[in-house]
Write an enzyme that holds these catalytic residues in place. Structure first.
Site, PDB file in Angstrom:
ATOM      1  N   LYS A 183       0.871  -1.184   0.000  1.00  0.00           N
ATOM      2  CA  LYS A 183       0.000   0.000   0.000  1.00  0.00           C
ATOM      3  C   LYS A 183       0.904   1.228   0.000  1.00  0.00           C
ATOM      4  O   LYS A 183       2.040   1.176   0.473  1.00  0.00           O
ATOM      5  CB  LYS A 183      -0.868   0.021   1.262  1.00  0.00           C
ATOM      6  N   ASP A 211      -6.971   4.237  -4.715  1.00  0.00           N
ATOM      7  CA  ASP A 211      -7.639   4.036  -3.421  1.00  0.00           C
ATOM      8  C   ASP A 211      -8.317   5.385  -3.140  1.00  0.00           C
ATOM      9  O   ASP A 211      -8.528   6.174  -4.074  1.00  0.00           O
ATOM     10  CB  ASP A 211      -6.613   3.649  -2.328  1.00  0.00           C
TER      11      ASP A 211
END
Ligand code: GLU
Length: 450
Positions: A130, A170
């Site tokens: 991430k 995201d």
């Protein structure tokens, strides 16, 4: 949980807490996994004593970097960029980039850790990662968003690659931002490759990727409801957020004959008894593109009620699907949902429920599906985008949607296998953690101590 397992979990959490004392989001993500996976390890000689959890909680690599850029007034701005390359046991690092004011190392470690299990559940070969920045698109101009995205990629490009690490979107990173990121990567490397997913359909993207996360959530919800002898058809659904995940959820709930009656933003929620449908669904995209991060304009445009500062979980609905952000749904919300006799809560966002909220929902035997299972459709179609890029071809929307549905039903079956309790209640949290763990742990054992 047996006493010996409880103390094994406690010892492990003390160890992780001592090593990461200022990372509450990361610690709560680890706890969610440890409580279900450690008892499983203790019972399985194959995994016991191999320090798999100790290895799993340590990212393989964390990259932190300065992102300097110049705003429209000519002033220099400095943000912080990150990429947490958590685990590559089953494939290249894979996971989104988040641009949001709340981004810090703890948040990205929590998301990267979750991503390991989520990606494993998809059954596609993707490791966990991430990244992102504490930059917020709120109030920024188009030109500022472009310059920031370019500055971010000027450092990130040297750490990623189609066989190394493949970021995606995201919160705060959608098609627009991915376009700017991809443009800068291509310029710096002089290479047109599948280094990012969520690309535009005309430049290497997969059809259905924008819808995939939300579609997947609803496919999973439908599979779980079917298991209970129910269907989403005819149901009223409360949704939070109005971004990419909510948008996909709304579209698929409508297709399956249900009705979404709420949307929300940081400013409050709207209640639309006729359902969010038709032009209202397209309006969600315009709201997102306006960079204001508020839902109120929906109420003004369509003449529905707006509840400032409130959350949608107070409505009497059949199903709740939180799609906004971590910890948006707390124990009070959980009590409200139990009192309102809602069938269950399916997480569209990553860990929107607090630990206490999950406990209340599960103790009351309401359906609870964690995000790592329910929202895996987004990264699954990212995996399909990588396959299409590698083959230099593009599948039709129907083909991608068919594969997505199959993947979600497969995840449901797998989580059911490990999550079914003796009283018939399905603990999807336990099922998702154990099913996700097994594949990664087996790969780690096979690859030795590296
Ligand atoms: N950010 C999404 C997630 O939380 C998608 C990640 C990806 O497609 O790589 O799973």
């Amino acid at each position: 949980m047996a006493q010996k397992h409880m103390s094994a979990v406690k010892d492990f959490m003390d160890y992780v807490t001592a090593r990461n004392p200022h990372e509450p989001e990361f610690l709560s993500a680890v706890r969610e996994v440890a409580e279900t996976v450690i008892p499983f390890i203790e019972e399985n000689p194959k995994y016991k004593g191999k320090k798999i959890m100790e290895r799993l909680v340590e990212p393989e690599r964390v990259i932190m970097f300065r992102v300097p850029w110049v705003d429209d007034k000519g002033e220099i701005q400095v943000n912080r960029g990150y990429r947490v390359q958590f685990n590559s046991a089953i494939g290249p690092y894979k996971g989104g980039l988040r641009f949001h004011s709340t981004v810090n190392l703890s948040v990205l470690k929590f998301l990267g850790f979750e991503q390991i299990f989520k990606n494993s559940l998809t059954s596609l070969p993707m490791g966990g990662a991430k990244g992102g920045s504490d930059f917020s698109v709120r109030g920024k101009t188009e030109a500022e968003i472009m310059r920031f995205s370019q500055a971010f990629m000027q450092e990130l490009f040297r750490h990623i690659g189609p066989d190394t690490d493949v970021p995606a979107g995201d919160i705060g990173v959608g098609g627009r931002e991915l376009g700017y990121l991809f443009g800068m990567y291509k310029k710096l490397k002089n290479e047109f490759t599948g280094v990012l997913t969520g690309k535009g359909a005309a430049w290497g993207g997969s059809l259905i990727r924008p819808e995939a996360t939300g579609y997947g959530v609803v496919y999973f919800a439908e599979a779980a409801l079917n298991h209970m002898g129910k269907t989403i058809k005819g149901m009223e659904v409360a949704v939070s957020g109005f971004g990419n995940v909510s948008w996909g959820v709304v579209k698929k709930v409508n297709q399956l004959g249900g009705k979404v009656v709420t949307l929300s933003g940081p400013d409050g929620y709207i209640y639309d008894p006729d359902g969010v449908k038709g032009e209202k669904v397209d309006f969600m995209l315009r709201l997102r593109a306006s960079n204001q991060d508020i839902i109120r304009p929906y109420a003004e445009k369509f003449g529905v009620e707006f509840f400032p500062g409130k959350k949608p979980w107070e409505r009497k609905v059949d199903l709740a699907i939180p799609c906004a952000i971590q910890n948006e749904f707390d124990e009070n919300d959980a009590r409200m949902v139990v009192q309102n006799k809602v069938i269950g809560v399916v997480e569209g966002a990553n860990m929107p429920l607090t630990h206490e909220a999950v406990q209340i929902i599960q103790e009351n035997r309401l359906l609870y599906v964690p995000g790592k299972a329910a929202n895996a459709g987004g990264v699954a179609v990212s995996g399909l985008e990588m396959s299409q890029n590698a083959m230099h071809l593009q599948w039709s929307a129907e083909e991608v949607d068919r594969r997505l549905k199959q993947i979600m039903e497969n995840i449901h079956r797998n989580t059911l296998k490990y999550g079914m309790l003796p009283d018939g209640y399905v603990d999807y949290k336990k099922g998702a953690n154990i099913a996700g763990f097994i594949k990664v742990a087996d790969a780690m054992l096979a690859q030795g101590v590296v």
